[in-house]
Each structure stands twice: as structure tokens, then as C-alpha cells.
Design an enzyme around this catalytic site. Structure first.
Site, short mmCIF file in Angstrom:
data_model
loop_
_atom_site.label_atom_id
_atom_site.label_comp_id
_atom_site.label_asym_id
_atom_site.label_seq_id
_atom_site.Cartn_x
_atom_site.Cartn_y
_atom_site.Cartn_z
N ARG A 1 0.84 -1.21 -0.06
CA ARG A 1 -0.19 0.02 0.16
C ARG A 1 0.83 1.57 0.26
NH1 ARG A 1 2.24 1.87 3.75
NH2 ARG A 1 0.68 3.13 3.74
N GLY A 2 0.36 2.55 0.15
CA GLY A 2 1.09 3.18 -0.23
C GLY A 2 0.81 4.08 -1.46
N ALA A 3 0.82 5.34 -2.19
CA ALA A 3 1.00 5.34 -3.65
C ALA A 3 1.58 4.90 -4.71
CB ALA A 3 0.82 6.98 -3.25
N ARG B 1 -7.16 0.08 -7.38
CA ARG B 1 -7.80 0.96 -6.02
C ARG B 1 -7.64 2.24 -6.79
NH1 ARG B 1 -4.22 1.43 -0.54
NH2 ARG B 1 -6.36 1.91 0.21
N GLN C 1 -2.16 2.19 9.49
CA GLN C 1 -1.05 2.48 8.94
C GLN C 1 -0.23 3.32 9.95
OE1 GLN C 1 -3.75 2.67 7.69
NE2 GLN C 1 -4.22 3.33 5.78
N ASP D 1 -1.74 10.95 -1.75
CA ASP D 1 -2.09 9.87 -3.06
C ASP D 1 -2.08 10.57 -4.50
OD1 ASP D 1 -3.33 8.28 -0.24
OD2 ASP D 1 -3.05 6.83 -1.49
N ASN E 1 -5.02 12.42 0.63
CA ASN E 1 -4.66 11.61 1.45
C ASN E 1 -5.38 10.69 2.08
OD1 ASN E 1 -1.71 10.65 1.87
ND2 ASN E 1 -2.47 11.83 3.62
N LYS E 2 -4.91 9.82 3.10
CA LYS E 2 -5.36 9.43 4.30
C LYS E 2 -6.37 10.21 4.97
CE LYS E 2 -5.02 6.01 4.34
NZ LYS E 2 -6.28 4.87 3.33
O1 MRU Z 1 -4.54 3.50 2.47
P1 MRU Z 1 -3.54 3.63 2.09
O2 MRU Z 1 -2.08 2.96 3.22
O3 MRU Z 1 -2.61 2.90 0.55
O4 MRU Z 1 -2.73 5.06 2.00
C1 MRU Z 1 -1.41 5.62 2.34
C2 MRU Z 1 -1.57 7.28 2.57
O5 MRU Z 1 -2.56 7.41 2.27
C3 MRU Z 1 -0.45 7.88 2.28
O6 MRU Z 1 0.08 8.91 2.96
C4 MRU Z 1 0.22 7.90 0.78
O7 MRU Z 1 -0.11 7.11 -0.58
C5 MRU Z 1 1.17 8.74 0.67
S1 MRU Z 1 2.81 7.63 -0.08
C6 MRU Z 1 3.88 7.73 -0.10
#
Ligand code: MRU
Length: 356
Positions: A51-53, A88, A199, A240, A250-251
Site C-alpha cells: 500500500r502507499g501510492a 485501487r 498505518q 495519494d 490523502n488518508k
Molecule cells: O490506504 P493507504 O495505506 O495506501 O494510504 C496511504 C497514504 O495515504 C499515504 O499517505 C500516501 O499513499 C502517500 S505514500 C508516500
């Protein structure tokens, strides 16, 4: 970065297999998992083993390599690319990586396609490492400035995990922190727990611990009072998808933290590689916001006293729950964007100036 004193990346390709660290098992177990098919890659992204962009972009790129290994056929490749993009919706890096791969692969003959695909996926990965490192070098200047003025530990608040586990190495929001720590600047990180999937607690705190960076986990709603008490010097979060207007997806919970930061004059920075910029959408309401299974809210997982991993329901059985995974922070609440090319204002003019 380090796990048990050994340097790792989050993803690598070895003997025709993609290796990942299964993030659904952290922090209780460190398990390296094999992805052997494009379906494995799609599943790893959907279930958030990765996970993470930036990391889901890289996983999708390697997913196409696995697709070619399975069946060297153009229509299978096209279907694989569509299924990967759909795995996603919010992080733009996924589509960015697939579009880049497909552009490179169009018109390539079947004898060469595997080699070209692997080279391009590796290039995406190496580029992300360089970009995240540069984000750190650029963001370090802000931390250094605060440290010089304050002559004491710099307290940084972050949300979710935009650490090395969300990228290939270094992270985005954490890269300036790692660079500051390596330079001997005293930093302490307030880690938002980041419900529902935690996370922050499970991944950000874990990776900071491994690098021996002082950090404290806080409930998602605690940031406001810490800012009122002057205990937060700056916020750095990841993203993201950042629109060319400077609006940031973002999250979930990032927006509320930005509002509290504005009210308390705390600088609020967003760290991102250029692969996270969406140059097409101008209206943030058009960003697809992922809605995930409500079980992520109603159930929690942890270890019991015998160190067995267990999942329990914490809500009344009849209660409904809504699980929106991301929110939008309008550009007006963002102090600056920390990118691989430098720090700029969250605006179209500033972004275009450094990227075009
Ligand atoms: O749902 P996730 O855990 O994939 O969400 C991740 C985030 O929101 C991060 O802040 C974002 O992807 C930046 S990663 C460098």
C-alpha cells in the site's frame, strides 16, 4: 531502510518472482511474500499487502511483467493493465505506472517485450528511490531552519504511513525526517494512529523504531490539543493524488489535521514525488474516493497475551459503519509541497514552474 539492522527495499524482482514485504502482517510478523502472477499482484494491492501510492504503482508495473511471463499475448496484457488500474482508485501512481509501462510496450515484438517491460519496471523503482531521496534533501532544509531557531528537538506530526514502507525506500513524508536524523538534528515524531487500519501505529512507528527515531503514537484526534499547547513544530504528510491546483488527496483525517494546523499557525507540508501529480483533473470533487469494507472499522487485529494474532469485533453487531479511505485538503491549507525538484507553493503556477 533498516529492519532488524538489515537494509531492505519494499519490493524487488528475483528469479521471475516479485518479492514484497507483507504489510498486513506488520508490526507483529515480518514476512516476505512471493507474487507469481498478475492476479497475485492485483490481490496484494487490493488487500493492502502492499500500500502507499508509489509502492502500489511499482507493484502494478511488476504486475505487467508477471502478466507477460504468464502469457505473452497483447489482449491478456491489456486486460491485466485494466484490472491493475481498477485494483485501487484514489492513488494516481497506479494509473501513472501502468500508462508509462503500456506506452513503452506498445508496438514491441513478443521476443523483446519481457526484457523491455522488466527494464521499465526497474526504472520506475529506481526513479522512485532517487525522487524520495531528493524529497528528503529538500525537506531537510525546513527542519534545519526550525532546529536552528528553536535550539531544541523538532516535533513533527505525521498522518498515516508515508514512510519507506509506502514507497520503495526513504518514504516521502519521512524522508526529510530520516535525513535530519542522519545529520544529527534532534527530531521527535508524533505519529497519528490512523484509524481504521492503523498505518501510523503499525507501520510508521515500526519503521521509525527500526531507525531509532524517537516517536510517540497519538490518537487521531489528539493533534489539535498538541498544536494548541505548542508541542507541534510542523506537520508533514504524504499524498495519494495532488491536483495541479495544489489540492491534496490523502488518508482520511489529513484534512482535519490541516485545519487544526492552520488555526494554530503550524506549518503544514505535503511531500510527494511528481508521479503523484494529477495534471488532468482540476476539480477535487472529481477525485475518486475509495470506500473500503466496513469490517476495517468494526473489527481490530492485534496480538493476545500468548502472542497469537487475533481479530475481534468492537462494534455492536447491528451497527452500520461507513469507511471512506481518503479526504481532500484544499491547497489553501497547505504551506508547501516538498517534491524531488524543490519546495513550492501548492498552486498550479508554482507546480508548473518546477515541472514543465
Ligand atoms: O490506504 P493507504 O495505506 O495506501 O494510504 C496511504 C497514504 O495515504 C499515504 O499517505 C500516501 O499513499 C502517500 S505514500 C508516500
Amino acid at each position: 531502510m533498516q529492519v532488524n539492522g538489515k537494509a531492505y527495499r519494499t519490493i524487488w524482482f528475483e528469479n521471475n518472482v516479485v518479492k514484497i514485504i507483507d504489510q498486513t502482517k506488520l508490526p507483529h510478523q515480518f514476512i516476505i511474500k512471493d507474487l507469481k502472477t498478475v492476479k497475485d499482484s492485483i490481490n496484494a494491492i487490493k488487500t493492502m499487502e502492499v500500500r502507499g501510492a508509489p509502492l502500489i504503482g511499482a507493484t502494478a508495473a511488476y504486475g505487467l511483467v508477471l502478466s507477460i511471463l504468464e502469457k505473452n499475448d497483447q489482449s491478456f496484457l491489456k486486460k491485466s493493465s485494466e484490472d491493475l488500474i481498477a485494483s485501487r482508485p484514489t492513488a494516481i501512481n497506479l494509473k501513472w505506472a501502468i500508462d508509462r509501462m503500456m506506452k513503452k510496450l506498445s508496438g514491441i515484438n513478443s521476443n523483446e517485450i519481457l526484457k523491455v517491460a522488466l527494464e521499465e519496471a526497474n526504472a520506475i523503482v529506481e526513479e522512485d528511490v532517487t525522487f524520495c531521496k531528493n524529497i528528503g534533501v529538500n525537506g531537510l532544509k525546513i527542519i534545519e531552519e526550525i532546529a536552528n531557531k528553536k535550539k531544541d528537538t523538532v516535533n513533527i506530526l505525521t498522518h498515516c504511513n508515508a514512510g519507506w514502507l509506502a514507497t520503495i525506500d526513504w518514504g516521502t513524508a519521512t524522508s526529510p525526517i530520516y535525513h535530519a536524523h542522519q545529520k544529527g538534528i534532534k527530531v521527535h515524531v508524533w505519529v497519528d494512529e490512523t484509524r481504521p487500519r492503523n498505518q501510523g501505529a503499525n507501520l510508521t512507528s515500526y519503521e521509525l523504531n527500526e531507525e531509532e527515531i524517537p516517536n510517540t503514537i497519538i490518537a487521531d484526534n489528539a493533534g489539535g490539543i498538541l498544536m494548541q499547547r505548542g508541542q507541534v513544530d510542523m506537520c508533514i504528510v504524504g499524498t495519494d493524488r495532488t491536483l495541479s491546483t495544489g489540492d491534496v488527496a490523502n488518508k482520511i483525517g489529513t484534512y482535519l489535521k490541516a485545519l487544526a494546523a492552520k488555526d494554530n499557525n503550524v506549518p503544514f507540508y505535503v511531500a510527494l514525488p511528481s508521479s503523484t501529480i494529477d495534471w488532468n483533473i482540476k476539480d477535487f470533487k472529481k477525485i475518486p474516493i475509495e470506500e473500503r469494507n466496513s469490517e476495517e472499522l468494526s473489527h481490530v487485529e492485534g496480538v493476545d497475551e500468548n502472542k497469537n494474532v487475533r481479530k475481534v469485533r468492537i462494534y455492536p453487531e447491528k451497527s452500520k459503519a461507513l469507511n471512506l479511505a481518503f479526504d481532500i485538503t484544499p491547497a489553501k491549507y497547505v504551506t508547501g509541497l516538498i517534491t524531488e525538484k524543490g519546495i513550492c507553493e501548492a498552486s498550479e503556477t508554482a507546480l508548473k514552474k518546477i515541472f514543465k
